[in-house]
Design an enzyme around this catalytic site. Structure first.
Site, PDB file in Angstrom:
ATOM      1  N   SER A 144       0.906  -1.132  -0.029  1.00 26.68           N
ATOM      2  CA  SER A 144      -0.133  -0.063  -0.059  1.00 26.68           C
ATOM      3  C   SER A 144       0.890   1.230   0.031  1.00 26.68           C
ATOM      4  O   SER A 144       2.207   1.173   0.428  1.00 26.68           O
ATOM      5  CB  SER A 144      -0.854   0.145   1.233  1.00 26.68           C
ATOM      6  OG  SER A 144      -1.358   1.228   1.461  1.00 26.68           O
ATOM      7  N   TYR A 157      -2.450  -2.011  10.181  1.00 29.69           N
ATOM      8  CA  TYR A 157      -2.569  -2.075   8.627  1.00 29.69           C
ATOM      9  C   TYR A 157      -0.987  -1.309   8.233  1.00 29.69           C
ATOM     10  O   TYR A 157      -0.434  -2.049   7.558  1.00 29.69           O
ATOM     11  CB  TYR A 157      -3.701  -0.965   8.048  1.00 29.69           C
ATOM     12  CG  TYR A 157      -3.953  -1.241   6.614  1.00 29.69           C
ATOM     13  CD1 TYR A 157      -4.273  -2.364   5.896  1.00 29.69           C
ATOM     14  CD2 TYR A 157      -3.398  -0.247   5.690  1.00 29.69           C
ATOM     15  CE1 TYR A 157      -4.343  -2.615   4.549  1.00 29.69           C
ATOM     16  CE2 TYR A 157      -3.668  -0.429   4.431  1.00 29.69           C
ATOM     17  CZ  TYR A 157      -4.049  -1.341   3.831  1.00 29.69           C
ATOM     18  OH  TYR A 157      -4.151  -1.628   2.266  1.00 29.69           O
TER      19      TYR A 157
END
Ligand SMILES: NC(=O)c1ccc[n+]([C@@H]2O[C@H](COP(=O)([O-])OP(=O)(O)OC[C@H]3O[C@@H](n4cnc5c(N)ncnc54)[C@H](OP(=O)(O)O)[C@@H]3O)[C@@H](O)[C@H]2O)c1
Length: 257
Positions: A144, A157
């Site tokens: 990401s 995350y």
């Protein structure tokens, strides 16, 4: 572009993974798709089969990539069905939208199990197979933009996606001489159920939330999953034959500043 290549795509029942499996099949690959949701898996497999170009094929195996045994079975199933394995796309992922004080032990462990442990289990099984074949291979890990920059309010995350980046580099070094390339894609905001869920929880409604998010992106728009799938296909194909250990950001300019 992927004619006669055999690929595994995880998280292929939704979003980026579904678009990648479809594009791979359309590009001539034989694709073993996976995810937990059998109903969505069947719909996405049918879409990939419909898109399949000359030589393209698609199959689906349901299971949990946090389970080491399932990861071994997924690689074995691809080999049994299609005869070999050339490409692994580690795309399945989950997000918890909390800072450290609101993050439970279970949330933290789940993020690590799916976003990190699964990459270890699957890459190990894939590399065993690729080395046995002796013809190299390609692994693409989906991290990401928050793997290369801090993730405000998403502690588990952010930590897990940072781990994906350095897992990629380390694995790339270990297997460069085997001809097994390992690269990482870092998407920005992509219109998938994951992002729609975030827009709804943060702003109350999906469309308004996505519009608000777009305002802060240099390109002023959210990415379509196909734009990520094309980058994954590039990293998985011989078009990127000299790339390994690369961290490719595909984020409309978000991390450029
Ligand atoms: N959307 C974004 O803006 C964005 C941005 C940056 C990075 N990413 C990354 O891109 C990847 C794909 O995200 P997406 O947006 O396409 O998300 P998504 O639409 O929520 O899809 C997630 C996929 O992961 C699978 N999955 C989750 N946990 C799993 C498990 N334990 N075992 C097997 N499969 C599992 C899901 O399958 P089932 O539902 O069938 O279980 C689904 O196919 C993720 O790694 C995500 O972190 C997304």
């Amino acid at each position: 572009m992927l004619k006669d290549k055999v690929a595994i795509v995880t998280g292929a029942t939704s979003g980026i993974g579904a678009a990648t499996a479809r594009l791979f099949a359309e590009s001539g690959a034989k694709v073993m798709m996976s995810g937990r949701n059998v109903e969505r898996g069947k719909v996405c497999m049918d879409a990939a089969r419909e898109a399949a170009g000359e030589g393209g094929e698609a199959a689906f195996l349901a299971g949990d990539v946090a389970d080491s045994g399932f990861c071994d079975r997924l690689v074995a199933a691809a080999v049994e069905r299609f005869g070999r394995l050339d490409i692994l796309v580690n795309n399945a992922g989950v997000i918890h939208r909390t800072g450290i004080l609101e993050t439970t032990d279970a949330d933290w462990l789940e993020a690590m199990a799916i976003n990190v442990n699964a990459l270890f289990f699957l890459s190990r099984a894939a590399i065993r197979q690729m080395k046995e074949q002796g013809a190299g291979g390609a692994i693409v890990n989906v991290s990401s933009e928050w793997g290369v920059a801090g993730a405000h309010g998403h502690i588990a995350y952010g930590a897990s996606k940072g781990a994906v980046v350095n897992f990629t580099r380390s694995l790339a070094l270990d297997h460069a001489a085997d001809g097994i390339r390992v690269n990482c894609l870092c998407p920005g905001e992509v219109r998938t159920p994951m992002l729609e869920g975030g827009a709804k929880s943060r702003f109350g409604d999906v469309e308004g939330g996505l519009a608000k998010l777009s305002e802060n992106i240099p390109m002023r728009r959210i990415s379509d999953p196909i734009e990520q799938a094309r980058a994954i296909r590039f990293l998985a194909s011989d078009e990127s034959s000299y790339m390994t250990g690369s961290i490719v950001v595909n984020d409309g300019g978000n991390t450029a500043g």
